[in-house]
Structure formats: C-alpha cells, structure tokens
Design a protein around this motif. Structure first.
Motif, PDB file in Angstrom:
ATOM      1  N   UNK A  47       0.833  -1.193   0.000  1.00 21.35           N
ATOM      2  CA  UNK A  47       0.000   0.000   0.000  1.00 21.35           C
ATOM      3  C   UNK A  47       0.869   1.244   0.000  1.00 21.35           C
ATOM      4  N   UNK A  48       0.335   2.320  -0.569  1.00 17.05           N
ATOM      5  CA  UNK A  48       1.003   3.619  -0.498  1.00 17.05           C
ATOM      6  C   UNK A  48       0.460   4.347   0.723  1.00 17.05           C
ATOM      7  N   UNK A  49       1.364   4.829   1.580  1.00 16.87           N
ATOM      8  CA  UNK A  49       0.936   5.483   2.818  1.00 16.87           C
ATOM      9  C   UNK A  49       1.651   6.821   2.961  1.00 16.87           C
ATOM     10  N   UNK A  50       1.005   7.801   3.603  1.00 19.13           N
ATOM     11  CA  UNK A  50       1.670   9.081   3.855  1.00 19.13           C
ATOM     12  C   UNK A  50       2.668   8.935   5.007  1.00 19.13           C
ATOM     13  N   UNK A  51       3.809   9.563   4.849  1.00 15.78           N
ATOM     14  CA  UNK A  51       4.828   9.569   5.898  1.00 15.78           C
ATOM     15  C   UNK A  51       5.487  10.933   5.865  1.00 15.78           C
ATOM     16  N   UNK A  52       5.171  11.765   6.869  1.00 17.68           N
ATOM     17  CA  UNK A  52       5.632  13.139   6.815  1.00 17.68           C
ATOM     18  C   UNK A  52       4.984  13.835   5.633  1.00 17.68           C
ATOM     19  N   UNK A  53       5.807  14.450   4.804  1.00 15.69           N
ATOM     20  CA  UNK A  53       5.292  15.157   3.632  1.00 15.69           C
ATOM     21  C   UNK A  53       5.411  14.332   2.353  1.00 15.69           C
ATOM     22  N   UNK A  54       5.772  13.066   2.493  1.00 14.09           N
ATOM     23  CA  UNK A  54       5.934  12.235   1.301  1.00 14.09           C
ATOM     24  C   UNK A  54       5.060  10.993   1.396  1.00 14.09           C
ATOM     25  N   UNK A  83      -7.319   9.857  14.910  1.00 12.15           N
ATOM     26  CA  UNK A  83      -6.051  10.555  14.805  1.00 12.15           C
ATOM     27  C   UNK A  83      -5.075   9.862  13.854  1.00 12.15           C
ATOM     28  N   UNK A  84      -5.490   8.742  13.299  1.00 14.02           N
ATOM     29  CA  UNK A  84      -4.603   8.019  12.388  1.00 14.02           C
ATOM     30  C   UNK A  84      -4.662   8.617  10.987  1.00 14.02           C
ATOM     31  N   UNK A  85      -3.534   8.611  10.302  1.00 12.08           N
ATOM     32  CA  UNK A  85      -3.526   9.038   8.898  1.00 12.08           C
ATOM     33  C   UNK A  85      -4.071   7.907   8.027  1.00 12.08           C
ATOM     34  N   UNK A  86      -4.611   8.281   6.892  1.00 11.02           N
ATOM     35  CA  UNK A  86      -5.307   7.321   6.035  1.00 11.02           C
ATOM     36  C   UNK A  86      -4.387   6.763   4.963  1.00 11.02           C
ATOM     37  N   UNK A  87      -4.523   5.477   4.757  1.00  7.67           N
ATOM     38  CA  UNK A  87      -3.763   4.819   3.692  1.00  7.67           C
ATOM     39  C   UNK A  87      -4.171   5.421   2.346  1.00  7.67           C
ATOM     40  N   UNK A  88      -3.156   5.665   1.503  1.00 12.27           N
ATOM     41  CA  UNK A  88      -3.434   6.265   0.201  1.00 12.27           C
ATOM     42  C   UNK A  88      -4.192   5.332  -0.714  1.00 12.27           C
ATOM     43  N   UNK A  89      -3.534   4.267  -1.162  1.00 12.56           N
ATOM     44  CA  UNK A  89      -4.201   3.308  -2.035  1.00 12.56           C
ATOM     45  C   UNK A  89      -3.430   1.989  -2.025  1.00 12.56           C
ATOM     46  N   UNK A  90      -4.095   0.959  -2.461  1.00 10.98           N
ATOM     47  CA  UNK A  90      -3.479  -0.360  -2.544  1.00 10.98           C
ATOM     48  C   UNK A  90      -2.828  -0.520  -3.914  1.00 10.98           C
ATOM     49  N   UNK A  91      -1.645  -1.085  -3.950  1.00 14.45           N
ATOM     50  CA  UNK A  91      -0.955  -1.324  -5.214  1.00 14.45           C
ATOM     51  C   UNK A  91      -1.474  -2.608  -5.837  1.00 14.45           C
TER      52      UNK A  91
END
Length: 745
Positions: A47-54, A83-91
């Motif tokens: 999965x693509x996930x946010x980490x900091x600004x990337x 409070x959790x950030x959301x997963x971007x998308x599944x590869x």
C-alpha cells in the motif's frame, strides 16, 4: 505484536470509521505503523501510505509466531482511529507471501535490525502498480461501404488482422501514420484490445538434457532427489573434490523439484560465477534461469520480481539478496560454494546468506543443499553433530585426476631482485606454454603495489579517510583506497620531503605480476581477470570465451579465478604469494587461506591432462602448506576444530561484535567506555574490549570494537538487547551490531 502509530491532526482522514491497519514501511522504525483504512486489507498487500510530507510504499503486516521466543517488540501507544492518517491506495501487485513476511521478521530479530530495513531488501525494485497492459488494434467486422477508404486507409486495413498490433507497429507495417490508424478506429473499422504479454522466463524442462553420470554421481543424485521428494525441511552438505561434478549432481535435485511444479533458488557467492553456471544450466534444462543480482537493470529487476511472485520464474540463480524475493512455491534452496565469505553482508543489515537460506528453507518446509569442495568449519560441525546430512563425491568426473601440489621455498628459490616469480615456477610455465596448454598465476591483491614508500624520508602514502595504505594502480596512474574509494594522482615528488622520483612501490599487486609476466614470457597471450578488468557479467563471459577458445594461454587473476570455473586446457597454477592472508590474527585466517588456495589449485588438470600446482611460500612448515601439499583438507579442518573447541570459538561458541563509530576519536572512546561499564557479567559470557578496530578510521569515522563471546548454548540476542537498552547514542555516533561476525576489521 505491538505496533507504533503515526498521527497527524491535520490529516484529511479524520473519520473514526474504518479499520486500524498495521503497515511496515522500509525505514528504520522499531515496528509497523498504524494507519486508517476504509477498506479491508489483507496481510502482505502493498500500500502507499503518507509519511511526513511524502508517500512511501509499505506492506500490511501482522503478528507472527516465527520470531525467537524471547523477542518482544517495543511497546507503543494505542491512538484513536480519528487521529490516524489514512492509507493512500493499494498497489495492484502480488502480495508478499506469508513465508517471506515471517522470514523478514526472523532476520530482523536475529540480526537486531529494525524490520523495516529488512523489508527494504525485499522491495529494492521500483514496484509501483502493475504496469498497464499493452494495447493493440484488431480488424472489426464492420462493413466498409459507408466509409471513405483512401489508399493509406486501405494499406492499414490490409495489414490489420485478428492478431493485435500496436499503433506504431501497424503504422510501420502499412507505411502510414498513427493518425490514419486512429482515424480507422474512430470509424469503427479497428478495435483496441489487450495484447497478451508473454513471460520473459520460459519453463525449464527437467527431462531436456539428461546427463550421463558416473556410478558415484548417480548414487548421490538419488539421495538428493529423495530429499526433495520427501517434502520437508532438511539440510544436506554435498561435498566433493574440485571437478567432481557437484553441479551436475544437484541439477538432478532441481529437476525433481521442477517435476513437482515448485520453485528453486540457487545462491552463488559472486555474480561472475553466473556466466558459466547459466550455460551449464541451459544445456541441462533447455532454457536459462532467471538471474538476480545488483547489476541488473531496473526494468529486468521489476520483471524478475513479478515473475517470481507469480511463479513464472521457476528457477532463480542469484546473489544473497535473492533470498528476499517473493517466492510463492519455493521447494528447494541450493547454496553453492557455501564456505565463501562473500555470502556475509557486512553493511546495513548484517546477515549471512548461507545461514539465512537455512532459515528460509525451514520456514517454507523445503530442503536446503549446501555445496562445497572445502566446507566451512561451521557446516562440518553441524554434520558432526548430526544436524545436517552429508554426501561426498570422492573422484573427479571423466577420469581426471587431482593435480600434484609442490612447494616453492622462496628462501631457496628466490627470484631476481625486484621480481616475484621464482625460477622454478617460470620454468614450469615455459614448459606448459610450449606444450600448447594453459597456465594461471594467482595473486589475491589488486593494483600494482599495496604500498608506496618514499626512499628518501620513509613517507608512506595513506588514505586521508581510513587507516589504510593507498594502493597504486599504475595502469590508471592513481593511488586509491580499496575501503572508501578515495583516489588521487600518483605524485611526481614526495608530499612530505618533496624529493623527486623518490616514491617506490613496495610489494606486488596483480598489475605488477602482469608487467613481469610480459617481460618474462614474450610469446604468452595474457588475460588479466580481476574486479578491475571484469566489471560486468558480459566482460566475464567474454573472458571465459577467450579461455575456452584458447585465444589466451596465460591467465593472471585475483580471487575471481578461484571460483568454480572449468577450463579443460588449464594444467598449471602458480600461486605467487601463498602466505598472503595468514597474518593479522584473524580467527579464520588459516581456514580461509586453505579454502582459497585449494579452490585455486582445483582449476588445474580438470580434463585429460594432469595438473600441477606451485605454491610460492616463505613458511613451508605452516599447517596450511602441509595440508595443501598432502591434499588433506579433512585433517586440517580437524586440527582447526581441535584448536577452537576448548575456548568456545565459533562454531563451538557464539560471537557478536559491537562496532562504535563517531566523527572524533574522543566521541568513539566515550561511548565505547560507557558501553563497557554496562557489560553483562554471567557464567559462560565474556566481553573483549573495547579496543580500536583494526581499521580504526574508516570513511572518516573513528571506530572502536567490543566482542561478546558466549558458550554455544547461550543466545547472544537477549544479552545484547538487555545490555544496550539504556545506552543513549548522541549526535552522529553509531552502534552497529554484527551477529556471527566473519570479518574483524
């Protein structure tokens, strides 16, 4: 398994609805991170996930029962879903299989490495989503009556058929433009369809080139085949003298695995070995295997990774990093030249490829075959204890005999001043070349000379970044450090006393031996084989071709020539400095030397003509020299075991090295002394150091070492975790842990 959280109040995904998902990212966090997902995800999915600004690619993780029983991840806080950030998308790629995820956790726990850094080795390809399928055009059944057909359009329609063609291919076939093709598509006379992509890896045929094996080979191959057909984890050492046909024998185990529709992994210590190995594989199985190493292009690496994940690459031969490929149906692992120290990775994640191959085999319940003419003492100890099976090939294939080994006493048969080849060795080379045969000179030292000295003031050329002398490479006109890569031009005068033409080379490197050989053997056709001259697999393949086609008759090489090459016309091997490698106080110095020189000697006389080996030495009474001359590897290893066993040195004890590095000597000393103050005190455990590392400065960083030694039955990991838990590392100071160290530099 406790996970860690990554929160961001500004993140858009503030909804408390959804799933808490643990994601391991390829970075040095102590465990997986918690994210929010609005869809159900399964372990192993990327999965693509946010980490900091990337945004980074991670893997959905889960608890595992395959960690060492004493291991626990650091405890983290449980944060509300909101409070959790959301997963971007599944590869849209194949998930990492459970066996690989368990393996990553196991390697991380064993080596005391953050699991994300181990995951990074399994994802060292630019994955992204699965590439979009190629599209092509086919002819439709729509009538042409109401459509204006120009000559260009007619040419396209005549070239089109039910077989898809890309826009560019169809335009080229009809000598028109892509605009004409698209116009016909708009008119409905062409339809776009998916072009079926064929795998670049063809399935090997286990019955393609069945070999003619000797009676001994046939007997051993049946035992290997039975091992594969038993469908359970086991470890077997296949030992055989050089030239005994070990490769052909374990090919039969590969064939048995292929018949079961399972995948095979073969590990080689050096990329250079893959050239001749793949040729032999193709002759046996009709196709080449998939290859995996760091020199592959990015596209080929992606293709191979996906083909392994889908099961399309049935046999993979590669370097140690191939252990981290996503095999779905791994049924057999083979570690060729298992004694080679090249299987140990000594930077980043410090692991031994041979040992981790055994772990990978256990996790997938598949047999592991270790192959060598000179097995490591670790493997022999496991054979002795009954943990590993053992099969032995005692004779060379095809009636070839083992070479005779002679000592050249350099005190009595010394060369002329300024030269390094003894008269006795030179005479033997002359006779070999005169007989139309090939000879080899071996020196395990690159460059022209290992040291440059000023004869006026005694100045020695030293690396500014490392505690090492600069090596002269005269062909390039430079002095270089083989540790950090520093390069500088060879000065015309001494940098210290400024005397002109006072710098002299001390000792021989392979370039200097080549220079001497050109002066001494005027008619010789010389080929140099070293990492400086064979920079790619294609260069190695060309060198092998020249030797096989007898375009050269004198090969001069470093340790690359000691690998499993088969040169039928090579009958003489001369070792220029057989004593090299015996000094330095290294625990394994004698073992490595006897293995290396035995392998080098094994290149001679592998076909119809008998082989000769000359060892130039100043210490002929050394046990290594005696073992080589008597061709008695077994007795030598028994002596080595007898020396190590009473003091619990490996493999009869456990070692772990702590390497402290800092920008200054004072910072390195301070941290090393602090660590020593907390050193564990218990029976069966000994701490050696701290002391400056043999390479006290490396790449500009000052280094100190401590060594933890325990009895065999005491695990070092829980001791190290408890020892270092309260140590605070400040600034750029680092602590590296090397479990089961091979090198002590």
């Amino acid at each position: 398994m406790t996970t860690h959280t990554l929160t961001n109040p500004k993140d858009n995904g503030k909804s408390s609805s959804g799933h808490r998902v643990s994601v391991l990212v390829p970075l040095p966090f102590p465990g997986p991170l918690d994210y929010l997902s609005h869809e159900a995800l399964s372990p192993g999915e990327l999965v693509a996930v946010p980490l900091g600004k990337r945004e980074v690619v991670g893997c959905v993780w889960e608890a595992t029962t395959h960690l060492p029983p004493d291991f626990q991840r650091p405890v983290g806080k449980t944060v509300p879903l909101s409070r959790l950030r959301t997963i971007g998308h599944k590869l849209e790629v194949q998930p990492l299989p459970p066996s690989l995820r368990h393996f990553i956790d196991w390697v991380a726990a064993y080596t005391l490495t953050p699991p994300g850094l181990v995951l990074a080795m399994a994802m060292r390809v630019h994955l992204g989503d699965t590439p979009k399928p190629a599209l092509g055009w086919v002819r439709t059944q729509k009538p042409e009556e109401k459509i204006r057909i120009t000559p260009s359009r007619r040419a396209v329609l005549d070239a089109a058929s039910h077989i898809p063609m890309t826009t560019s291919d169809l335009a080229e076939a009809s000598s028109t433009s892509s605009a004409v093709v698209r116009g016909l598509a708009t008119a409905g006379l062409l339809e776009q369809v998916v072009i079926s992509a064929s795998s670049p890896f063809h399935p090997p045929n286990p019955d393609y080139g069945t070999p003619r094996l000797s009676e001994e080979q046939e007997e051993v191959s049946k035992k290997l085949t039975n091992l594969v057909e038993a469908h359970h984890f086991d470890v077997l050492l296949l030992e055989g003298v050089t030239g005994s046909g070990k490769t052909e024998v374990y090919f039969e185990a590969i064939a048995a695995c292929l018949r079961q529709q399972k995948q095979v992994l073969v590990l080689l210590p050096e990329i250079a070995l893959s050239t001749q190995w793949t040729d032999r594989f193709a002759r046996r199985f009709g196709v080449e295997p998939a290859i995996w190493h760091s020199d592959l292009g990015a596209k080929r690496r992606r293709e191979t990774w996906h083909a392994v994940a889908k099961g399309e690459a049935q046999v993979v031969v590669g370097a140690r990093s191939a252990l981290f490929l996503p095999f779905e149906t791994l049924g057999l692992i083979i570690v060729d030249e298992e004694h080679e120290s090249a299987f140990k990775q000594e930077e980043g994640v410090m692991y031994h490829g041979r040992d981790m191959a055994i772990v990978r085999g256990r996790l997938v319940n598949a047999p592991v075959i270790l192959v060598s003419a000179t097995p490591s003492l670790e493997t022999l100890a496991n054979v002795e204890s009954g943990r590993y099976q053992h099969e032995l090939l005692t004779s060379r294939h095809g009636g070839a005999t083992m070479p005779s080994v002679s000592l050249v006493d350099m005190k009595e048969n010394s060369p002329e001043r300024g030269f390094f080849l003894s008269p006795k060795l030179c005479t033997a080379i002359d006779e070999t070349l005169a007989n139309g045969e090939q000879a080899m000179l071996f020196l395990n030292r690159r460059g022209y000379a290992p040291l440059t000295l000023c004869r006026a003031c005694g100045y020695r050329a030293q690396c500014p970044n490392c505690s090492a002398w600069l090596v002269e490479h005269r062909a390039r006109g430079v002095l270089t450090c083989h540790h950090c890569g520093h390069i500088e031009r060879i000065p015309k005068e001494c940098p210290q006393c400024h005397a002109e033409n006072s710098l002299v080379p001390i000792g021989p490197g392979i370039e200097r031996i080549t220079e001497e050989a050109k002066q001494r053997f005027l008619d010789a056709k010389i080929l140099v084989m070293s990492s400086d001259t064979l920079a790619s697999p294609s260069a190695t393949a060309e060198a092998i071709r020249q030797i096989a086609d007898e375009e050269v008759n004198l090969i001069i090489g470093t340790q690359i020539v000691a690998k499993g090459w088969h040169f039928p016309k090579l009958t003489l091997v001369g070792v220029v400095d057989a004593d090299l490698g015996l000094g330095g106080g290294d625990l394994r110095a004698a073992e490595r030397t006897v293995q290396l020189l035995h392998q080098v000697a094994g290149r001679a006389g592998r076909a119809a003509h008998a082989g000769q080996v000359y060892l130039q030495s100043y210490v002929g009474e050394h046990p290594v020299m005696k073992a080589l001359i008597a061709n008695d590897f077994q007795s030598f290893m028994e002596q080595e075991a007898a020396q190590r066993r009473p003091s619990f040195w490996p493999p009869y004890g456990r070692l772990a090295a702590l390497i402290i590095s800092a920008a200054t000597a004072e910072a390195a000393d301070a941290l090393a002394k602090e660590i020593a103050l907390y050193a564990p005190e218990r029976e069966g455990v000994q701490i050696l150091g701290p002391a400056p590392a043999p390479l006290a400065v490396l790449r500009g960083r000052h280094r100190r070492r401590l060594l933890l030694r325990t009895m065999r039955g005491i695990a070092v990991q829980p001791i190290l975790r408890d020892w270092l838990k309260d140590i605070k590392v400040k600034g750029t100071t680092k602590i590296e842990i090397d479990i089961d160290p091979i090198s002590f530099l």
